[in-house]
Design a protein around this motif. Structure first.
Motif, PDB file in Angstrom:
ATOM      1  N   GLY A 134      29.006  33.590  47.452  1.00  0.00           N
ATOM      2  CA  GLY A 134      28.609  34.728  46.611  1.00  0.00           C
ATOM      3  C   GLY A 134      29.083  34.488  45.195  1.00  0.00           C
ATOM      4  N   MET A 135      28.389  35.084  44.241  1.00  0.00           N
ATOM      5  CA  MET A 135      28.754  34.851  42.836  1.00  0.00           C
ATOM      6  C   MET A 135      30.172  35.334  42.512  1.00  0.00           C
ATOM      7  SD  MET A 135      26.807  33.080  40.987  1.00  0.00           S
ATOM      8  CE  MET A 135      27.160  33.480  39.276  1.00  0.00           C
ATOM      9  N   ASP A 136      30.693  36.273  43.300  1.00  0.00           N
ATOM     10  CA  ASP A 136      32.063  36.724  43.010  1.00  0.00           C
ATOM     11  C   ASP A 136      33.088  35.622  43.279  1.00  0.00           C
ATOM     12  OD1 ASP A 136      31.920  36.829  45.763  1.00  0.00           O
ATOM     13  OD2 ASP A 136      32.593  38.905  45.951  1.00  0.00           O
ATOM     14  N   GLY A 137      32.650  34.524  43.938  1.00  0.00           N
ATOM     15  CA  GLY A 137      33.533  33.365  44.122  1.00  0.00           C
ATOM     16  C   GLY A 137      34.027  32.837  42.772  1.00  0.00           C
ATOM     17  N   LEU A 138      33.183  32.970  41.754  1.00  0.00           N
ATOM     18  CA  LEU A 138      33.560  32.498  40.419  1.00  0.00           C
ATOM     19  C   LEU A 138      34.805  33.238  39.910  1.00  0.00           C
ATOM     20  CD1 LEU A 138      33.033  31.109  37.656  1.00  0.00           C
ATOM     21  CD2 LEU A 138      31.230  32.789  37.249  1.00  0.00           C
ATOM     22  N   CYS A 139      34.773  34.563  39.954  1.00  0.00           N
ATOM     23  CA  CYS A 139      35.930  35.323  39.456  1.00  0.00           C
ATOM     24  C   CYS A 139      37.129  35.209  40.396  1.00  0.00           C
ATOM     25  CB  CYS A 139      35.550  36.794  39.240  1.00  0.00           C
ATOM     26  SG  CYS A 139      34.637  37.010  37.710  1.00  0.00           S
ATOM     27  N   ARG A 140      36.859  35.138  41.705  1.00  0.00           N
ATOM     28  CA  ARG A 140      37.985  34.967  42.633  1.00  0.00           C
ATOM     29  C   ARG A 140      38.654  33.616  42.354  1.00  0.00           C
ATOM     30  NH1 ARG A 140      36.479  34.548  47.618  1.00  0.00           N
ATOM     31  NH2 ARG A 140      34.240  34.726  47.380  1.00  0.00           N
ATOM     32  N   GLY A 141      37.847  32.610  42.039  1.00  0.00           N
ATOM     33  CA  GLY A 141      38.397  31.295  41.718  1.00  0.00           C
ATOM     34  C   GLY A 141      39.215  31.331  40.435  1.00  0.00           C
ATOM     35  N   LEU A 142      38.713  32.051  39.447  1.00  0.00           N
ATOM     36  CA  LEU A 142      39.446  32.150  38.177  1.00  0.00           C
ATOM     37  C   LEU A 142      40.801  32.834  38.405  1.00  0.00           C
ATOM     38  CD1 LEU A 142      36.461  33.172  35.866  1.00  0.00           C
ATOM     39  CD2 LEU A 142      37.781  31.041  35.717  1.00  0.00           C
ATOM     40  N   LEU A 143      40.816  33.865  39.244  1.00  0.00           N
ATOM     41  CA  LEU A 143      42.086  34.552  39.515  1.00  0.00           C
ATOM     42  C   LEU A 143      43.030  33.641  40.310  1.00  0.00           C
ATOM     43  CD1 LEU A 143      40.940  38.219  40.217  1.00  0.00           C
ATOM     44  CD2 LEU A 143      41.927  37.246  38.139  1.00  0.00           C
ATOM     45  N   ASP A 144      42.445  32.801  41.159  1.00  0.00           N
ATOM     46  CA  ASP A 144      43.271  31.843  41.900  1.00  0.00           C
ATOM     47  C   ASP A 144      43.895  30.832  40.926  1.00  0.00           C
ATOM     48  OD1 ASP A 144      44.008  30.716  44.634  1.00  0.00           O
ATOM     49  OD2 ASP A 144      43.128  28.964  43.639  1.00  0.00           O
ATOM     50  N   LEU A 145      43.104  30.383  39.959  1.00  0.00           N
ATOM     51  CA  LEU A 145      43.648  29.457  38.952  1.00  0.00           C
ATOM     52  C   LEU A 145      44.757  30.137  38.154  1.00  0.00           C
ATOM     53  CD1 LEU A 145      40.396  27.798  37.509  1.00  0.00           C
ATOM     54  CD2 LEU A 145      42.059  26.799  39.090  1.00  0.00           C
ATOM     55  N   ALA A 146      44.554  31.413  37.858  1.00  0.00           N
ATOM     56  CA  ALA A 146      45.571  32.157  37.097  1.00  0.00           C
ATOM     57  C   ALA A 146      46.852  32.257  37.914  1.00  0.00           C
ATOM     58  CB  ALA A 146      45.049  33.551  36.754  1.00  0.00           C
ATOM     59  N   ALA A 147      46.703  32.409  39.227  1.00  0.00           N
ATOM     60  CA  ALA A 147      47.890  32.570  40.081  1.00  0.00           C
ATOM     61  C   ALA A 147      48.651  31.256  40.230  1.00  0.00           C
ATOM     62  CB  ALA A 147      47.473  33.082  41.456  1.00  0.00           C
ATOM     63  N   GLN A 148      47.953  30.129  39.979  1.00  0.00           N
ATOM     64  CA  GLN A 148      48.624  28.825  40.116  1.00  0.00           C
ATOM     65  C   GLN A 148      49.527  28.500  38.927  1.00  0.00           C
ATOM     66  OE1 GLN A 148      45.716  25.770  40.777  1.00  0.00           O
ATOM     67  NE2 GLN A 148      44.783  26.933  42.450  1.00  0.00           N
ATOM     68  N   GLY A 149      49.272  29.152  37.815  1.00  0.00           N
ATOM     69  CA  GLY A 149      50.069  28.847  36.624  1.00  0.00           C
ATOM     70  C   GLY A 149      51.480  29.385  36.772  1.00  0.00           C
ATOM     71  N   GLU A 150      52.352  28.916  35.882  1.00  0.00           N
ATOM     72  CA  GLU A 150      53.730  29.415  35.946  1.00  0.00           C
ATOM     73  C   GLU A 150      53.794  30.821  35.403  1.00  0.00           C
ATOM     74  OE1 GLU A 150      56.809  27.047  34.239  1.00  0.00           O
ATOM     75  OE2 GLU A 150      56.018  25.248  35.226  1.00  0.00           O
ATOM     76  N   GLY A 151      54.753  31.594  35.908  1.00  0.00           N
ATOM     77  CA  GLY A 151      54.909  32.953  35.396  1.00  0.00           C
ATOM     78  C   GLY A 151      54.704  33.964  36.490  1.00  0.00           C
TER      79      GLY A 151
END
Ligand SMILES: Cc1cc2nc3c(=O)[nH]c(=O)nc-3n(C[C@H](O)[C@H](O)[C@H](O)COP(=O)(O)OP(=O)(O)OC[C@H]3O[C@@H](n4cnc5c(N)ncnc54)[C@H](O)[C@@H]3O)c2cc1C
Length: 407
Positions: A123-140
């Protein structure tokens, strides 16, 4: 208000592609301070979201953007990690262009189909879920998303902090920097939509005496948008064979075809269990003529607790269904839609109309406000590509403007 350097927290309004991409890129570039994400919808995605149902787990309809296209090099930096993480994949559908009443060119793209095409996985929401996953991988610290939360108003406290308020005057959150990934809070359409007496960002800015912010807000207030009335059909398995066998999965309509059929696009989305979802996007002109019909299951109807208006809604559903049947008459018959459950989804501001907000106004450091989204002028304007590029650009500008990437 003096620009504040080093350290800071950021409140991002909107969890569409731009808001999620901004959070992801800030983290990837080393910003570890608090980021909060505020979204009125039930989850991330915005205009690139996927309609789902708890009662029907196989159901996933891309009721907004059905794909994204990248038209220039270099591609947005976030594209590669999204592909590597399996959140998006190359689009493998078949495109067609309908010219005038009935001339169909299979394989010919329109403006939204040029370049490299991708789709969200699952589903297209995979794009935003992926972006949030990338955000969660960063430090902080983890990014805190707040869904089903409408930011009703904003202001700056005596100590210079942005405060976000709900409709009852309750304080929802505070941050040093504000990112607006949607025009809603800065556009007069918010007053029309919600019956608000004033544009929230204009009210906040009136106390800040920041000419650059005033200029940005005046420009945003003047951005027009095209609307879409989208018909969503869920065709049961027994009737779906004809739909699943079509020699295309996305039909675009040229200007003459739009005028003839009142449609801009038909997206055919086979579901894993044999059913088929069909999303017919109206033309801008059709949507403009039916702007008062929201669709009883739309977020706006839910937010405004609008009474059901089934008569008008049924009329619009019938008009769009007939257009779909007639223009696909060589392949589809009326029987194949008899048992399809139709729904209506109105996008009041589906596509911003150029020129949009100039990049020079993207960041107002004096008031600590940044703008990103497909309404920023530049490559990909009005599309997901523009939402991604503007968010990456803003993240870089925010860090340069004094957010300490070492906090
Ligand atoms: C029918 C349709 C078809 C499309 N087809 C394509 C296509 O084929 N290819 C393509 O590239 N693009 C397409 N687009 C455009 C694409 O969807 C957008 O360019 C992109 O999704 C914009 O992302 P964004 O983050 O800038 O904005 P949005 O997705 O609008 O995100 C902004 C978010 O902010 C939230 N928000 C706003 N105000 C508040 C508030 N006060 N409080 C809380 N939350 C708030 C909104 O709910 C929204 O989720 C299509 C759009 C539509 C509607």
């Amino acid at each position: 208000m003096r620009p504040r350097s080093v350290q800071g927290s950021i409140a991002v309004i909107g969890a569409g592609v731009a808001g999620c991409a901004c959070a992801a890129q800030l983290r990837r570039q080393g910003f570890s301070g608090p980021i909060s994400l505020w979204e009125v919808g039930r989850g991330p995605g915005g205009r690139a979201s996927t309609r789902r149902s708890r009662a029907d787990e196989e159901l996933a309809i891309d009721h907004g953007a059905p794909l994204l296209n990248i038209t220039a090099d270099p591609a947005p930096a976030l594209l590669e990690p999204l592909l590597a993480g399996g959140w998006i994949a190359p689009w493998s559908g078949l495109m067609a262009l309908l010219e005038g009443e009935s001339k169909l060119h299979i394989g010919r793209p329109d403006m939204l189909g040029q370049g490299d095409l991708y789709v969200g996985v699952g589903g297209m929401d995979g794009l935003c879920r992926g972006l949030l996953d990338l955000a969660a991988q960063g430090e902080g610290s983890a990014i805190s998303p707040h869904y089903r939360t409408l930011i009703r108003s904003l202001d700056v406290s005596d100590t210079g902090t942005w405060r976000l308020w709900d409709g009852t005057g309750g304080l929802l959150g505070q941050a040093d920097w504000l990112v607006l990934s949607s025009t809603l809070l800065a556009h007069p359409r918010s007053c029309l939509l919600f019956d608000w007496p004033a544009v929230p960002m204009a009210e906040a800015a009136a106390k800040l005496a920041d000419l650059q912010l005033d200029h940005a807000l005046t420009t945003i207030a003047g951005i027009r948008a095209e609307a879409r009335s989208n018909l969503l059909l869920i065709v049961p398995e027994d009737d779906a064979l004809l739909w699943r066998a079509l020699p295309f999965t996305l039909v675009n309509f040229d200007a003459a075809a739009q005028q003839c059929w009142g449609l801009r696009r038909i997206s055919i989305q086979p579901l894993a269990d044999g059913r088929c979802a069909v999303v017919a996007h109206s033309s801008d002109a059709f949507a403009a003529d039916h702007l008062d019909v929201y669709g009883s299951r739309s977020a706006v109807a839910r937010l405004l607790a609008l009474p059901p208006d089934s008569g008008r809604e049924e009329e619009v559903i019938e008009a769009l269904s007939q257009a779909v049947l007639q223009c696909l008459a060589p392949w589809i018959d009326a029987a194949s839609l008899e048992r399809a459950s139709p729904q209506l989804m109105r996008w009041g501001a589906a596509f911003p109309v150029a020129p949009g907000l100039p990049q020079a106004l993207m960041l107002c450091p004096r008031s600590r406000v940044g703008f990103c989204g497909d309404y920023l002028a530049g490559q990909g304007f009005g599309r997901i590509e523009g939402a991604l590029r503007s968010a990456e650009h803003l993240a870089g500008a925010l860090l340069q403007a004094g957010l300490d990437s070492r906090t």
